[in-house]
Design a protein around this motif. Sequence first.
Motif, PDB file in Angstrom:
ATOM      1  N   ARG A   1       0.823  -1.211   0.000  1.00  0.00           N
ATOM      2  CA  ARG A   1       0.000   0.000   0.000  1.00  0.00           C
ATOM      3  C   ARG A   1       0.856   1.259   0.000  1.00  0.00           C
ATOM      4  N   MET A   2       1.908   1.272   0.807  1.00  0.00           N
ATOM      5  CA  MET A   2       2.719   2.473   0.980  1.00  0.00           C
ATOM      6  C   MET A   2       3.690   2.735  -0.173  1.00  0.00           C
ATOM      7  N   LYS A   3       4.009   1.716  -0.977  1.00  0.00           N
ATOM      8  CA  LYS A   3       5.026   1.934  -2.006  1.00  0.00           C
ATOM      9  C   LYS A   3       4.565   2.905  -3.089  1.00  0.00           C
ATOM     10  N   ARG A   4       3.303   3.253  -3.075  1.00  0.00           N
ATOM     11  CA  ARG A   4       2.824   4.280  -4.000  1.00  0.00           C
ATOM     12  C   ARG A   4       3.304   5.667  -3.603  1.00  0.00           C
ATOM     13  N   LEU A   5       3.765   5.805  -2.368  1.00  0.00           N
ATOM     14  CA  LEU A   5       4.268   7.098  -1.896  1.00  0.00           C
ATOM     15  C   LEU A   5       5.711   7.345  -2.310  1.00  0.00           C
ATOM     16  N   GLY A   6       6.391   6.310  -2.754  1.00  0.00           N
ATOM     17  CA  GLY A   6       7.806   6.414  -3.113  1.00  0.00           C
ATOM     18  C   GLY A   6       8.486   5.080  -2.882  1.00  0.00           C
ATOM     19  N   PHE A   7       9.752   4.969  -3.266  1.00  0.00           N
ATOM     20  CA  PHE A   7      10.470   3.713  -3.063  1.00  0.00           C
ATOM     21  C   PHE A   7      10.597   3.435  -1.570  1.00  0.00           C
ATOM     22  N   VAL A   8      10.087   2.300  -1.145  1.00  0.00           N
ATOM     23  CA  VAL A   8      10.149   1.941   0.275  1.00  0.00           C
ATOM     24  C   VAL A   8      11.308   0.992   0.567  1.00  0.00           C
ATOM     25  N   TYR A   9      12.046   0.594  -0.453  1.00  0.00           N
ATOM     26  CA  TYR A   9      13.281  -0.167  -0.290  1.00  0.00           C
ATOM     27  C   TYR A   9      14.376   0.508  -1.104  1.00  0.00           C
ATOM     28  N   PHE A  10      15.610   0.344  -0.668  1.00  0.00           N
ATOM     29  CA  PHE A  10      16.733   0.816  -1.466  1.00  0.00           C
ATOM     30  C   PHE A  10      16.897  -0.080  -2.684  1.00  0.00           C
ATOM     31  N   ARG A  11      17.285   0.517  -3.812  1.00  0.00           N
ATOM     32  CA  ARG A  11      17.425  -0.251  -5.047  1.00  0.00           C
ATOM     33  C   ARG A  11      18.527  -1.298  -4.956  1.00  0.00           C
ATOM     34  N   GLY A  12      19.581  -0.990  -4.221  1.00  0.00           N
ATOM     35  CA  GLY A  12      20.722  -1.891  -4.176  1.00  0.00           C
ATOM     36  C   GLY A  12      20.946  -2.549  -2.837  1.00  0.00           C
ATOM     37  N   ASP A  13      19.902  -2.638  -2.014  1.00  0.00           N
ATOM     38  CA  ASP A  13      20.062  -3.114  -0.656  1.00  0.00           C
ATOM     39  C   ASP A  13      18.918  -4.061  -0.298  1.00  0.00           C
ATOM     40  N   THR A  14      19.092  -4.803   0.786  1.00  0.00           N
ATOM     41  CA  THR A  14      18.024  -5.675   1.269  1.00  0.00           C
ATOM     42  C   THR A  14      17.072  -4.939   2.206  1.00  0.00           C
ATOM     43  N   HIS A  15      17.430  -3.741   2.654  1.00  0.00           N
ATOM     44  CA  HIS A  15      16.675  -3.054   3.696  1.00  0.00           C
ATOM     45  C   HIS A  15      15.686  -2.038   3.131  1.00  0.00           C
ATOM     46  N   VAL A  16      14.713  -1.698   3.986  1.00  0.00           N
ATOM     47  CA  VAL A  16      13.809  -0.617   3.620  1.00  0.00           C
ATOM     48  C   VAL A  16      14.591   0.680   3.501  1.00  0.00           C
ATOM     49  N   SER A  17      14.096   1.572   2.682  1.00  0.00           N
ATOM     50  CA  SER A  17      14.714   2.880   2.502  1.00  0.00           C
ATOM     51  C   SER A  17      14.441   3.755   3.722  1.00  0.00           C
ATOM     52  N   TRP A  18      14.951   4.981   3.690  1.00  0.00           N
ATOM     53  CA  TRP A  18      14.673   5.909   4.787  1.00  0.00           C
ATOM     54  C   TRP A  18      13.185   6.235   4.856  1.00  0.00           C
ATOM     55  N   LEU A  19      12.552   6.346   3.696  1.00  0.00           N
ATOM     56  CA  LEU A  19      11.099   6.521   3.690  1.00  0.00           C
ATOM     57  C   LEU A  19      10.424   5.270   4.236  1.00  0.00           C
ATOM     58  N   GLY A  20      10.884   4.095   3.809  1.00  0.00           N
ATOM     59  CA  GLY A  20      10.308   2.853   4.295  1.00  0.00           C
ATOM     60  C   GLY A  20      10.444   2.689   5.798  1.00  0.00           C
ATOM     61  N   ALA A  21      11.577   3.145   6.357  1.00  0.00           N
ATOM     62  CA  ALA A  21      11.777   3.050   7.805  1.00  0.00           C
ATOM     63  C   ALA A  21      10.790   3.934   8.547  1.00  0.00           C
ATOM     64  N   TYR A  22      10.546   5.125   8.022  1.00  0.00           N
ATOM     65  CA  TYR A  22       9.574   6.003   8.668  1.00  0.00           C
ATOM     66  C   TYR A  22       8.176   5.400   8.604  1.00  0.00           C
ATOM     67  N   LEU A  23       7.818   4.820   7.467  1.00  0.00           N
ATOM     68  CA  LEU A  23       6.492   4.213   7.330  1.00  0.00           C
ATOM     69  C   LEU A  23       6.364   2.957   8.189  1.00  0.00           C
ATOM     70  N   LEU A  24       7.445   2.226   8.360  1.00  0.00           N
ATOM     71  CA  LEU A  24       7.446   1.103   9.292  1.00  0.00           C
ATOM     72  C   LEU A  24       7.184   1.601  10.712  1.00  0.00           C
ATOM     73  N   TYR A  25       7.857   2.676  11.085  1.00  0.00           N
ATOM     74  CA  TYR A  25       7.642   3.282  12.400  1.00  0.00           C
ATOM     75  C   TYR A  25       6.186   3.673  12.605  1.00  0.00           C
ATOM     76  N   ARG A  26       5.558   4.259  11.584  1.00  0.00           N
ATOM     77  CA  ARG A  26       4.165   4.668  11.725  1.00  0.00           C
ATOM     78  C   ARG A  26       3.256   3.460  11.946  1.00  0.00           C
ATOM     79  N   TYR A  27       3.542   2.363  11.249  1.00  0.00           N
ATOM     80  CA  TYR A  27       2.750   1.139  11.465  1.00  0.00           C
ATOM     81  C   TYR A  27       2.929   0.653  12.896  1.00  0.00           C
ATOM     82  N   VAL A  28       4.153   0.662  13.376  1.00  0.00           N
ATOM     83  CA  VAL A  28       4.420   0.204  14.740  1.00  0.00           C
ATOM     84  C   VAL A  28       3.677   1.068  15.753  1.00  0.00           C
ATOM     85  N   MET A  29       3.662   2.364  15.543  1.00  0.00           N
ATOM     86  CA  MET A  29       2.981   3.255  16.487  1.00  0.00           C
ATOM     87  C   MET A  29       1.480   2.992  16.502  1.00  0.00           C
TER      88      MET A  29
END
Length: 318
Positions: A122-150
């Motif tokens: 759902r959130m990936k429509r807001l921007g890339f939620v993972y780094f293109r060259g990495d296994t981890h969520v992007s900085w945007l993805g980390a913030y959106l993960l935080y919002r889900y946790v909250m």
Amino acid sequence: MFGQAARLVAAAKARRPGKALPAPGGWVYLVNDTNDFLSWQFGLKRWTPAEARAVRQTLQARLAALSPTPYRMFVTPEKSVVYREWLPEGLDRLRNAADRPALQMAAAAPAAVHYLAPWFERMKRLGFVYFRGDTHVSWLGAYLLYRYVMETIAQTGVTTTPPIAYSDLLPELAGFEGDVYAQLDEADRAAFAADAGYAQWRNMLELGLLYRLHPDTARARRVRLADDYLPGFRGRELVAFETGDSTLPRAVVFRDSTATEVMPFLSEHFARVVYAWHDGDVLAEILDRERPDIVLHFVAERFLATYPDMPPINRLQT
């Protein structure tokens, strides 16, 4: 479908001696990893009924042992799940297995285990939620993960401060290379650069927005743990943060690298929070010492394959 999946996954693994699977558009996926996640993603590997039963029993025993303290696990999906449509070499045509470990665990304990694939879809429509060259969520993805946790914490009845709004963050441009991009085979680099080069920034694969808290409003500060805080701890990191606000709850967070970029945001909401990075374990000694109001647990999806061997609560001192 099983035969096609087996052929495509085997071909992708055989063509890449390393762990980097390049894709058009300057993306790199993980392959040939220790957990062989692509085989789990497409159903080539599955838990046996006995293993699935062992995991259900582990979760039930963990929840019973921690009760009445809320326990919430957050499983971050692999990039190849959220961006399956951009997988190379025909893998994009395959269906994700409906019985992979993350889905079974979420079904076994739906209140406690949160598999975030639907959230990131759902959130990936807001921007890339993972780094293109990495296994981890992007900085945007980390913030959106935080919002889900909250939002999840609020549903437990544990009361803390409201989540930090996106508009309250300080964005800054930052380059990022990536853990799998760094392992790209030399033979693949020229073809990969044909697309990636259009948006490559210096020696970094990509340029993105890194989000920080405003220094005038951030309250959480790292505090020193006693030298004898946890004898026998051999994990990668054990740290604590405090805000100085005793009206806030206390938390213990068991984590892996999926939570690293979430920590600065999350720490703002607790009087004290201890983070333990220790092989996915829930450690009894930390719980005994901290007496938290809530226990949070972050784990990458690919690490769940070995969960049938995971104890409900681990104790270092036996």
